[in-house]
Structure formats: C-alpha cells, structure tokens
Design an enzyme around this catalytic site. Sequence first.
Site, mmCIF file in Angstrom:
data_model
loop_
_atom_site.group_PDB
_atom_site.id
_atom_site.type_symbol
_atom_site.label_atom_id
_atom_site.label_comp_id
_atom_site.label_asym_id
_atom_site.label_seq_id
_atom_site.Cartn_x
_atom_site.Cartn_y
_atom_site.Cartn_z
ATOM 1 N N ARG A 56 0.832 -1.207 0.000
ATOM 2 C CA ARG A 56 0.000 0.000 0.000
ATOM 3 C C ARG A 56 0.871 1.264 0.000
ATOM 4 O O ARG A 56 0.564 2.242 -0.669
ATOM 5 C CB ARG A 56 -0.984 0.001 1.185
ATOM 6 C CG ARG A 56 -1.726 1.313 1.346
ATOM 7 C CD ARG A 56 -3.044 1.210 2.121
ATOM 8 N NE ARG A 56 -3.017 0.338 3.269
ATOM 9 C CZ ARG A 56 -2.345 0.564 4.399
ATOM 10 N NH1 ARG A 56 -1.639 1.674 4.551
ATOM 11 N NH2 ARG A 56 -2.394 -0.310 5.387
ATOM 12 N N TYR A 109 -16.394 16.058 -16.089
ATOM 13 C CA TYR A 109 -16.969 14.712 -15.997
ATOM 14 C C TYR A 109 -17.982 14.691 -14.844
ATOM 15 O O TYR A 109 -17.691 15.192 -13.749
ATOM 16 C CB TYR A 109 -15.836 13.686 -15.769
ATOM 17 C CG TYR A 109 -16.347 12.332 -15.359
ATOM 18 C CD1 TYR A 109 -17.276 11.650 -16.167
ATOM 19 C CD2 TYR A 109 -15.954 11.733 -14.176
ATOM 20 C CE1 TYR A 109 -17.781 10.422 -15.782
ATOM 21 C CE2 TYR A 109 -16.444 10.499 -13.798
ATOM 22 C CZ TYR A 109 -17.359 9.850 -14.608
ATOM 23 O OH TYR A 109 -17.863 8.628 -14.233
ATOM 24 N N ASP A 181 -7.275 18.417 -15.302
ATOM 25 C CA ASP A 181 -7.556 17.029 -15.675
ATOM 26 C C ASP A 181 -7.191 16.888 -17.158
ATOM 27 O O ASP A 181 -7.849 17.465 -18.021
ATOM 28 C CB ASP A 181 -9.037 16.745 -15.408
ATOM 29 C CG ASP A 181 -9.414 15.290 -15.659
ATOM 30 O OD1 ASP A 181 -8.772 14.651 -16.517
ATOM 31 O OD2 ASP A 181 -10.359 14.810 -15.009
ATOM 32 N N LYS A 206 -8.540 5.678 -19.301
ATOM 33 C CA LYS A 206 -8.851 6.125 -20.661
ATOM 34 C C LYS A 206 -7.642 5.931 -21.581
ATOM 35 O O LYS A 206 -7.215 4.812 -21.762
ATOM 36 C CB LYS A 206 -9.348 7.585 -20.601
ATOM 37 C CG LYS A 206 -10.430 7.811 -19.533
ATOM 38 C CD LYS A 206 -11.686 7.065 -19.868
ATOM 39 C CE LYS A 206 -12.819 7.084 -18.862
ATOM 40 N NZ LYS A 206 -12.644 7.411 -17.507
HETATM 41 O O1 P1T Z 1 -13.611 6.481 -14.069
HETATM 42 P P1 P1T Z 1 -12.409 6.951 -13.340
HETATM 43 O O2 P1T Z 1 -11.151 6.251 -13.692
HETATM 44 O O3 P1T Z 1 -12.637 7.015 -11.846
HETATM 45 O O4 P1T Z 1 -12.142 8.462 -13.818
HETATM 46 C C1 P1T Z 1 -13.012 9.523 -13.603
HETATM 47 C C2 P1T Z 1 -12.821 10.557 -14.669
HETATM 48 C C3 P1T Z 1 -12.047 11.673 -14.399
HETATM 49 N N1 P1T Z 1 -11.836 12.631 -15.328
HETATM 50 C C4 P1T Z 1 -12.376 12.535 -16.551
HETATM 51 C C5 P1T Z 1 -12.140 13.625 -17.554
HETATM 52 C C6 P1T Z 1 -13.151 11.429 -16.907
HETATM 53 O O5 P1T Z 1 -13.667 11.371 -18.141
HETATM 54 C C7 P1T Z 1 -13.398 10.418 -15.933
HETATM 55 C C8 P1T Z 1 -14.245 9.237 -16.227
HETATM 56 N N2 P1T Z 1 -15.086 9.414 -17.331
HETATM 57 C C9 P1T Z 1 -15.954 8.481 -17.821
HETATM 58 C C10 P1T Z 1 -16.165 7.276 -17.283
HETATM 59 C C11 P1T Z 1 -16.707 8.922 -19.021
HETATM 60 O O6 P1T Z 1 -17.317 8.085 -19.714
HETATM 61 O O7 P1T Z 1 -16.675 10.121 -19.305
#
Ligand code: P1T
Length: 389
Positions: A56, A109, A181, A206
């Site tokens: 961790r 998001y 972001d 992503k």
């Molecule tokens: O899903 P996660 O790995 O927790 O990430 C969140 C997140 C943060 N920032 C951006 C710009 C994102 O697009 C996302 C997650 N977005 C999607 C799941 C979506 O379909 O837009």
Amino acid sequence: MNTKDLPGFATKAIHAGEEPDFRSGATGDVVVPIHLSTTFAREKVGLPTAGYEYTRSLNPTRKALESKLAALENADHGLAFSSGLAAETVLLTALLKSGDHIVAFDDLYGGSKRLFNNIFNKYDIRVTFVDASDASLVEKAITPQTRLIWIESPSNPLLKICDIAAISRISAAQGLILVVDNTFLSPYFQKPLGLGADIVVHSSTKYIGGHSDVLGGALLLNHSGYYEKLQYHQNAIGAVLSPFDSYLTLRGVKTLALRMEQHQKNALDIAKYLLKHPRIKRVIYPGLDNHPQHALAKAQASGYGGVLSFEINGNQSDAEVFLEKLRVFALAESLGGVESLVELPAVMTHSSVPPEIREQVGISDTLIRVSVGIEDVDDLIADLKQALA
Ligand code: P1T
C-alpha cells in the site's frame, strides 16, 4: 540509461521507469515484473529492503508506472491510484480543509462534479462552477476562501477549451493551486505543467491504459511539498493501483503515441463526415476550424484528441434509435480505448448532473459523445452511415 534525459515521447513511454536492473542477483528484465507481494521481508528491524515495506505504501510495479507517467508529463513526481476518482479524492483530502472553496469548470466529468457536490460538501468544502473557457469568469468567482481551481481541457462532454496559461497566471497571482484534468488529450498532446498548472490529474482508465481493461488514476506534479502530502494521504487512504493493474497500464501506455495519432486521424475524418450529414445539427471537435476555440486548442496543445460530440436532429428517442443501430461502435460509457464507443451523456455519463444544470451548461438530450477508436475509419463511417439512414 537515465530516462529523465530521454527527449522523445515515444522513447520515454517505452523505457522510462523500466530501466533493466543489472545489479548482482537481478535478471535484467526489459519489462518490469508484476511484484504481487503485499509485504517485503527485511534482514534488520530498522532497515526496509530497498525501501519497500508494504505494497500500500510502495510497490515496485506501481513505482515503475508512477515514474513512467511522471516522465511523460515532464513532472518530478507521480502517483498511481485505483481510479481517476480515487486520485481526485486523495488530492482534495490532502490539500484542502473544511471551509475551503474551489472554483471549477461547469463542464466536468459528471462523476467529478458528484464528488465535489455530494461528498466533499459534507466536509464543508464548497464549489463554484463557472464556464472556465472564459478565464475572466474564473477570476470573478475567486473568494477569500478559494484554495484551488479545477479545470478540464477539452472538457467532458462539450469539448470546450480552457486557456491554461491564462488561468495559471490568475491562480498564481492569488496563491491558488491549479489542477488540470488532462485525461482527454493525454500527455502526448498536452502538457499542462508546462503551461503553469500545479497538478495534472488523469483517469488512466482512458487513453493511458488505452484498452478498456484497467481502471486507474494518476496525479503528476513538480511541487515536492504537495507530493509528500499526496503520498501520505495515498497510503493513509489506501486508494492505490494494484500491481497487476499497474502492469496492464505500463503495457498499455507504451503505444500511447501511436494510438493518439490514429485516434485523432479517425476523429477528424468522422467529424468531417458528420458535418456534411443532413441529420446532424452540429459537430463539436476542437480540430475543426469551426470550433470557437480552434486557435487556442492549436496553440496550447499539439493535437485535438479522439473525442467528439454532436447533436442529432430530432428528440431523445431519435438519438436512442440511432445509438442502438450502431454495430461497430459500442454503446458504452468511458473513452480512450482502442475500440470506438458512443454514449448519450444526459442519460449515461452525466446523468448525475441535475437536468436544469445540464440545460444551463448545454448538455442536451440529443447530444451524443463519441470516443473514436483506432479501427479502419471506413468501417466506422459505414457504421454511422447505416445507423443514420
Ligand atoms: O472512471 P475513473 O477512472 O474514476 O475516472 C473519472 C474521470 C475523471 N476525469 C475525466 C475527464 C473522466 O472522463 C473520468 C471518467 N469518465 C468516464 C467514465 C466517461 O465516460 O466520461
């Protein structure tokens, strides 16, 4: 080889963090092994072996990924988390306290907005959402309690562009922390730290992972004081990326340069195709010269990415009929994988945003978001054509 000195992005993506180990007893792996061990034995009570104690707090496979991602964002420090939202949670808990205020982009998001509005508000951390594509609105929203500015560029799902350098000047003048972001462009196309951002956030789920098979998040930064706080909170909260997921992300990110080029090429072809189609009301893609901020997008990043949005003529059920007819595009949330995905933000990724706010921001019921994959673009266009027919 000191990978910090490597100039090229693709070279770093392949080698940074994975330098072969030639020390006595090491095997010279060219791919970092998956260190599954949750704990690390030591010979002497006060002396952790090679700095490792418990996964961790620190794990060799995760550390390799953290080093690689830091190299790609030209950052001194990197941290990898179990999701993008886990990274965001650690950032907010580490750097803010009750009573602090955030100025955030109103087109983020939906899950990030939910985290601010429904979780951190319980700890009296307040957010003002503004259209940060106009930097003066960010400045106007700053109060004596403001501690942090949070933007995405391009934004999700309207693909608006923020002037990162202009906002960073506003942020620095007031002693605030600017968080960008960078999920949509990835470090291949945009490096916010070089434009004055303090911390870069990624949903590595992503483009960085790139294959829709691993959830993850990352924070990249230069400030050593913030890094120490973030690392402390990462360990204290426990939101770490697992060794196997770190390996999958390391494997995925090696081809980021190639993938981003192809995502972008396909996205531009599709945007141009949709632009001419009579059933399409409007196409939003920063790479089109009709995008209101095309010049800014061109100036601050080296590419426009692989996500586009468009509005179909008619109502929500017309949009749904179209989406359900697609065969090559999968109707699914998320983005940035090799396969093309489509979704209806109002019902899917941004359903947690109240309807009146969606309307105010411009997320209509017929707005469709496309994550253009790296398939043969002719197959993608043929699929759109049959579904629009
Ligand atoms: O899903 P996660 O790995 O927790 O990430 C969140 C997140 C943060 N920032 C951006 C710009 C994102 O697009 C996302 C997650 N977005 C999607 C799941 C979506 O379909 O837009």
